[in-house]
Design a protein around this motif. Sequence first.
Motif, PDB file in Angstrom:
ATOM      1  N   LYS A 172      -1.758  -2.129  -0.428  1.00 55.43           N
ATOM      2  CA  LYS A 172      -0.764  -2.790  -1.273  1.00 55.43           C
ATOM      3  C   LYS A 172      -0.266  -1.788  -2.302  1.00 55.43           C
ATOM      4  O   LYS A 172      -1.069  -1.058  -2.906  1.00 55.43           O
ATOM      5  CB  LYS A 172      -1.406  -3.996  -1.955  1.00 55.43           C
ATOM      6  CG  LYS A 172      -0.428  -4.839  -2.699  1.00 55.43           C
ATOM      7  CD  LYS A 172      -1.091  -6.096  -3.217  1.00 55.43           C
ATOM      8  CE  LYS A 172      -0.077  -6.824  -4.082  1.00 55.43           C
ATOM      9  NZ  LYS A 172      -0.656  -7.917  -4.813  1.00 55.43           N
ATOM     10  N   LEU A 173       1.033  -1.755  -2.468  1.00 56.93           N
ATOM     11  CA  LEU A 173       1.609  -0.858  -3.469  1.00 56.93           C
ATOM     12  C   LEU A 173       1.424  -1.506  -4.831  1.00 56.93           C
ATOM     13  O   LEU A 173       1.871  -2.632  -5.061  1.00 56.93           O
ATOM     14  CB  LEU A 173       3.094  -0.648  -3.173  1.00 56.93           C
ATOM     15  CG  LEU A 173       3.841   0.329  -4.059  1.00 56.93           C
ATOM     16  CD1 LEU A 173       3.260   1.736  -3.946  1.00 56.93           C
ATOM     17  CD2 LEU A 173       5.317   0.362  -3.679  1.00 56.93           C
ATOM     18  N   ALA A 174       0.736  -0.797  -5.731  1.00 50.88           N
ATOM     19  CA  ALA A 174       0.485  -1.353  -7.059  1.00 50.88           C
ATOM     20  C   ALA A 174       1.685  -1.074  -7.944  1.00 50.88           C
ATOM     21  O   ALA A 174       2.205   0.039  -7.956  1.00 50.88           O
ATOM     22  CB  ALA A 174      -0.762  -0.705  -7.638  1.00 50.88           C
ATOM     23  N   LYS A 175       2.098  -2.059  -8.675  1.00 49.57           N
ATOM     24  CA  LYS A 175       3.253  -1.871  -9.563  1.00 49.57           C
ATOM     25  C   LYS A 175       2.752  -1.456 -10.942  1.00 49.57           C
ATOM     26  O   LYS A 175       1.556  -1.410 -11.188  1.00 49.57           O
ATOM     27  CB  LYS A 175       4.018  -3.181  -9.636  1.00 49.57           C
ATOM     28  CG  LYS A 175       4.464  -3.664  -8.256  1.00 49.57           C
ATOM     29  CD  LYS A 175       5.770  -4.417  -8.324  1.00 49.57           C
ATOM     30  CE  LYS A 175       6.307  -4.671  -6.938  1.00 49.57           C
ATOM     31  NZ  LYS A 175       5.588  -5.732  -6.236  1.00 49.57           N
ATOM     32  N   LYS A 210       1.702  -4.076   2.064  1.00 45.38           N
ATOM     33  CA  LYS A 210       2.221  -5.136   1.190  1.00 45.38           C
ATOM     34  C   LYS A 210       2.945  -4.548  -0.009  1.00 45.38           C
ATOM     35  O   LYS A 210       2.542  -3.514  -0.534  1.00 45.38           O
ATOM     36  CB  LYS A 210       1.074  -6.010   0.692  1.00 45.38           C
ATOM     37  CG  LYS A 210       0.386  -6.732   1.828  1.00 45.38           C
ATOM     38  CD  LYS A 210      -0.709  -7.623   1.333  1.00 45.38           C
ATOM     39  CE  LYS A 210      -1.438  -8.102   2.561  1.00 45.38           C
ATOM     40  NZ  LYS A 210      -2.021  -9.359   2.518  1.00 45.38           N
ATOM     41  N   SER A 211       3.995  -5.261  -0.431  1.00 46.87           N
ATOM     42  CA  SER A 211       4.772  -4.957  -1.642  1.00 46.87           C
ATOM     43  C   SER A 211       5.501  -3.614  -1.592  1.00 46.87           C
ATOM     44  O   SER A 211       5.789  -3.033  -2.635  1.00 46.87           O
ATOM     45  CB  SER A 211       3.886  -4.979  -2.906  1.00 46.87           C
ATOM     46  OG  SER A 211       3.144  -6.145  -2.956  1.00 46.87           O
ATOM     47  N   PHE A 212       5.758  -3.096  -0.420  1.00 44.17           N
ATOM     48  CA  PHE A 212       6.530  -1.858  -0.329  1.00 44.17           C
ATOM     49  C   PHE A 212       8.025  -2.206  -0.342  1.00 44.17           C
ATOM     50  O   PHE A 212       8.417  -3.211   0.262  1.00 44.17           O
ATOM     51  CB  PHE A 212       6.190  -1.087   0.948  1.00 44.17           C
ATOM     52  CG  PHE A 212       4.881  -0.369   0.863  1.00 44.17           C
ATOM     53  CD1 PHE A 212       4.834   0.957   0.457  1.00 44.17           C
ATOM     54  CD2 PHE A 212       3.688  -1.025   1.136  1.00 44.17           C
ATOM     55  CE1 PHE A 212       3.611   1.618   0.344  1.00 44.17           C
ATOM     56  CE2 PHE A 212       2.479  -0.382   1.031  1.00 44.17           C
ATOM     57  CZ  PHE A 212       2.435   0.948   0.631  1.00 44.17           C
ATOM     58  N   PRO A 213       8.847  -1.395  -1.008  1.00 40.62           N
ATOM     59  CA  PRO A 213      10.282  -1.724  -1.055  1.00 40.62           C
ATOM     60  C   PRO A 213      10.910  -1.715   0.342  1.00 40.62           C
ATOM     61  O   PRO A 213      11.828  -2.458   0.617  1.00 40.62           O
ATOM     62  CB  PRO A 213      10.885  -0.627  -1.937  1.00 40.62           C
ATOM     63  CG  PRO A 213       9.844   0.421  -2.080  1.00 40.62           C
ATOM     64  CD  PRO A 213       8.522  -0.189  -1.765  1.00 40.62           C
ATOM     65  N   TYR A 216      -2.007   2.722  -5.197  1.00 38.42           N
ATOM     66  CA  TYR A 216      -2.203   1.868  -4.024  1.00 38.42           C
ATOM     67  C   TYR A 216      -3.514   1.135  -4.141  1.00 38.42           C
ATOM     68  O   TYR A 216      -4.488   1.678  -4.632  1.00 38.42           O
ATOM     69  CB  TYR A 216      -2.243   2.731  -2.759  1.00 38.42           C
ATOM     70  CG  TYR A 216      -0.957   3.445  -2.522  1.00 38.42           C
ATOM     71  CD1 TYR A 216       0.100   2.793  -1.924  1.00 38.42           C
ATOM     72  CD2 TYR A 216      -0.802   4.750  -2.940  1.00 38.42           C
ATOM     73  CE1 TYR A 216       1.300   3.442  -1.730  1.00 38.42           C
ATOM     74  CE2 TYR A 216       0.390   5.406  -2.749  1.00 38.42           C
ATOM     75  CZ  TYR A 216       1.440   4.749  -2.150  1.00 38.42           C
ATOM     76  OH  TYR A 216       2.619   5.388  -1.967  1.00 38.42           O
ATOM     77  N   PRO A 230       2.208   3.839 -10.787  1.00 34.38           N
ATOM     78  CA  PRO A 230       2.009   3.174  -9.502  1.00 34.38           C
ATOM     79  C   PRO A 230       0.926   3.865  -8.683  1.00 34.38           C
ATOM     80  O   PRO A 230       0.674   5.055  -8.835  1.00 34.38           O
ATOM     81  CB  PRO A 230       3.367   3.292  -8.818  1.00 34.38           C
ATOM     82  CG  PRO A 230       4.113   4.315  -9.562  1.00 34.38           C
ATOM     83  CD  PRO A 230       3.489   4.503 -10.899  1.00 34.38           C
ATOM     84  N   GLU A 235      10.005  -1.882   4.547  1.00 34.86           N
ATOM     85  CA  GLU A 235       8.925  -2.231   5.474  1.00 34.86           C
ATOM     86  C   GLU A 235       8.371  -0.987   6.186  1.00 34.86           C
ATOM     87  O   GLU A 235       9.147  -0.116   6.588  1.00 34.86           O
ATOM     88  CB  GLU A 235       9.474  -3.182   6.527  1.00 34.86           C
ATOM     89  CG  GLU A 235       8.783  -4.541   6.501  1.00 34.86           C
ATOM     90  CD  GLU A 235       9.219  -5.374   7.676  1.00 34.86           C
ATOM     91  OE1 GLU A 235       8.337  -5.869   8.380  1.00 34.86           O
ATOM     92  OE2 GLU A 235      10.444  -5.482   7.887  1.00 34.86           O
TER      93      GLU A 235
END
Length: 504
Positions: free
Chosen positions: A282-285, A332-335, A291, A289, A337
């Motif tokens: 999951k990409l952490a915001k 998950k959560s990548f700008p 992962y 940033p 796909e």
Amino acid sequence: MALTVLSRGVLIAPFCLALSRFVCYAKESEQQAESAVRIGVIGAGIGGSSCSFYLRQLFGKDAELDVYEAGEIGGRLATVSIGGHVYESGATVIHPKNMYMQRFVRDLGLKHKDRPTTGKKMGFYNGEEFVFIESQWSVVTLAKMFWKYGFDLLKLRKAVGVLIENFSRIYDVHDNGIAYTSVEGILNAMGGREYVNLTKVSLAEVLKEHGYADEFVADMVSIAARVNYGQQTNMSAFAGEVSLAGVQGGLWSVHGGNKQVCSRLLEKSKATLYKSTVSGIKLAKGDKPGYYLIIAEPPDKNGNISAHVAGKYDIIVIATPLHHGKTDLKFKSFPKEITNFPDPFHRTVATYVDGELNFRAFGFDSKEDCPTEILTTRDNKFGINSVAHNYPVDYQKGKTETQKPVWKVFSREPLTDNQLGTLFTSRKETKVVDWLAYPHYDPPDTLSSFELHAGLYYINSVEWAASAMEMVAVGGRNTALLAYNKYHGLNDKIDAKWKPKTEL
Ligand SMILES: Cc1cc2nc3c(=O)[nH]c(=O)nc-3n(C[C@H](O)[C@H](O)[C@H](O)COP(=O)(O)OP(=O)(O)OC[C@H]3O[C@@H](n4cnc5c(N)ncnc54)[C@H](O)[C@@H]3O)c2cc1C
């Protein structure tokens, strides 16, 4: 760090892992988290272990390096036990000019396995008869080959020699700290656009263009593609040429088993090993940033699946193929796909038999006349690509107890009892290892990037040029250099044109 271990085969239950990570992160001081780069590697085959080794060299002792492995260290470098001995069951042979594998063996205190010099005889079988059988004298073998295949043999030998020389350029490039973002970049550095193009056309096309005789391609070239990749001469030319290097002389394996290279590289990397299956990234915001690696627990008794975060990282390296039937990671959560891995892997079944080959089924009246390495040139009634003697991983000259060969059969599908009954007159023990082994090379092959997103790297892109231990080790070092260069903004060391130093 609590509850962490070095690689020597110590297992950690996923629950403990989750707990330890949680406790660790809660305790970690802000300053520590800021100063040390955190790297997570998924997979401990030759790709993940070589990359970890180089990551440690580059980032130094303060880097936090975690490796996640779902199965056994070594991955496709694996062994099988049969008849009281241990044999290579996956990647077996290494070319003498594969310098990363050579360096690993030298620097990790390992050694080459002895090679049996007697009792081996190779034959090419076309499904009806042997089109070529090796003599016990190498001069006679060469003369026979030359008589049958003429100058094509020398021409091919030269061409494969050139490929190997050009391949070696990558060692210099890497030793100078240069990394490429794409597999195309690596192939370009080795042999220019021509090498990239070799992944877009078939081996048969390229050989035809260069005037090789049909018979030579159908026999010599075909056996290499079948025995090394279970495929035909319509496979991509680059991987096809690598398969030809895989039938040259001087091939070697590691004494005691090739997979030791991976465990020793991991030890050297001082990575913390987690025996867990990663199910997602999951990409952490936020301001900084990174992962999150996600581990899915096995379903509970009600069939519910729970997942937890195993760790937060600045850099993630994926060191396992993301193709159908292999690793199914969720992003998950990548700008954008990340899903583009459609091409299939090729199934190869390795069957080990401690027993007697049915030499009569191959047209011989005596066992002594029958080759001990039967390489097939096309599909046949036995349903096999090859059947050959295989020697234990601890084979040593002069030590008779280590010299017991078993038969290793490569086929595309599992062999039926009937097929095995035709191939062997007796079987004391049979073991089957069913592999999704390497890419199915169907040109034009798609060569993707080593970088899936900023800070997220994927070593196994390199397998779509060719799958081999050395090739993946090249991918492993390249990825470590790329991650390091990107992290430190060393842009002049990324995708740089490489000019070797000359005397002038
Ligand atoms: C039968 C066979 C014969 C071969 N013969 C040769 C040969 O003679 N010479 C040669 O050079 N090459 C050979 N190869 C090719 C060679 O084995 C591969 O190119 C190389 O081993 C690939 O290494 P890797 O590290 O990229 O992948 P792998 O070895 O597949 O390693 C990936 C690792 O990741 C782990 N993993 C997967 N998913 C997850 C997850 N979700 N979480 C955590 N861990 C995960 C796996 O358990 C595995 O250990 C052969 C391959 C096969 C199958």
